[in-house]
Design an enzyme around this catalytic site. Structure first.
Site, PDB file in Angstrom:
ATOM      1  N   ASP A  11      25.840  35.802  37.972  1.00 29.14           N
ATOM      2  CA  ASP A  11      26.939  36.503  38.524  1.00 29.14           C
ATOM      3  C   ASP A  11      26.706  37.827  38.085  1.00 29.14           C
ATOM      4  OD1 ASP A  11      27.666  34.122  39.677  1.00 29.14           O
ATOM      5  OD2 ASP A  11      29.640  34.064  38.883  1.00 29.14           O
ATOM      6  N   ASP A 133      34.662  29.093  49.732  1.00 23.75           N
ATOM      7  CA  ASP A 133      35.333  29.029  48.618  1.00 23.75           C
ATOM      8  C   ASP A 133      36.897  28.667  48.859  1.00 23.75           C
ATOM      9  OD1 ASP A 133      32.986  30.147  47.691  1.00 23.75           O
ATOM     10  OD2 ASP A 133      33.544  32.119  48.113  1.00 23.75           O
TER      11      ASP A 133
END
Length: 245
Positions: A11, A133
């Site tokens: 990330d 998500d």
């Protein structure tokens, strides 16, 4: 299906490798200064596929870390999938033209589903991944800062009907917490879509990998993304890969 793919995660925010706690940009931990060096360490450990997320891009709605992603795709023996900040067909084409294997589309899939369905038809189901998500079952968008009025199951079924073969399901409540993945929600999505589901969020131990592997025996669960557990030394990538041999 029993063989599952391990996707070590990188990330990216502010040029560094970070992890967020439950997707909260205010709860960030930095684990490395170079996404490329981190990707190389994963490749050296035996990874064949890598999961990269442009957190700045997800929040800002544009490609911010494209240089890092493309360098990894071009210089390392890794298949790369990238998510975050992919909001237009130009973004999709850019990454695929630069050697990235798969692009993950999240927010745009909620906002413009027909457009994203056209990407699946144009670029192929192997190259377009739908990122779901979810907060309490509802799909979140824009770097998890907004929540839609659609469930992950509803969105998954729509895209499966349009030919989507790969979904990444992240339970935001577990992401970055090391509390274990939400296996039940992933199994439900697999049953509802019949597509390959990649589990994301909460991986904390080799036992969690075993749980995903077990779930894959009776569903279309196909892989697992591992981030914080690797960075905090819960187990090594080599150990994780050995679990799924």
């Amino acid at each position: 299906m029993t063989a599952i793919q391990i996707f070590p995660a990188i990330d990216m925010r502010g040029g560094k490798c970070v992890r967020l706690f439950k997707g909260d940009y205010a709860q960030e931990t930095i684990y490395g200064d170079s996404p490329f060096d981190m990707a190389k360490s994963f490749a050296d450990a035996g990874a064949t596929f890598i999961h990269m997320v442009d957190l700045d891009g997800a929040k800002d709605g544009e490609r911010v870390h494209a240089k890092d992603v493309v360098r990894v795709a071009k210089e390392l023996p890794l298949c790369v999938q990238i998510g975050g900040g992919i909001r237009t067909e130009e973004d999709v084409a850019f990454y695929l033209d630069q050697g990235v294997d798969r692009v993950i589309i999240g927010s745009l899939a909620i906002r413009e589903p027909e457009l994203v369905a056209s990407f699946i038809e144009k670029y192929g189901a192997e190259r377009i991944v739908i990122g779901l998500d979810a907060k309490d079952g509802m799909v979140a968008t824009h770097g998890w800062l907004e929540t839609s009025n659609q469930t992950a199951i509803e969105v998954g079924q729509y895209f499966a009907s349009k030919g989507a073969k790969h979904f990444i399901f992240t339970d935001i409540a577990t992401d970055g917490t090391l509390q274990g993945p939400n296996i039940e929600a992933n199994e439900a999505l697999a049953r509802a879509t019949g597509a390959n589901i990649i589990v994301s969020g909460g991986m904390s131990s080799l036992a969690d990998i075993q749980a995903v592997k077990e779930a894959a025996k009776s569903t279309t669960i196909a892989g697992v993304i591992i981030g914080k557990a690797l960075y905090t030394g819960q187990f090594t990538l080599e150990e994780a890969l050995k679990e799924v041999e």
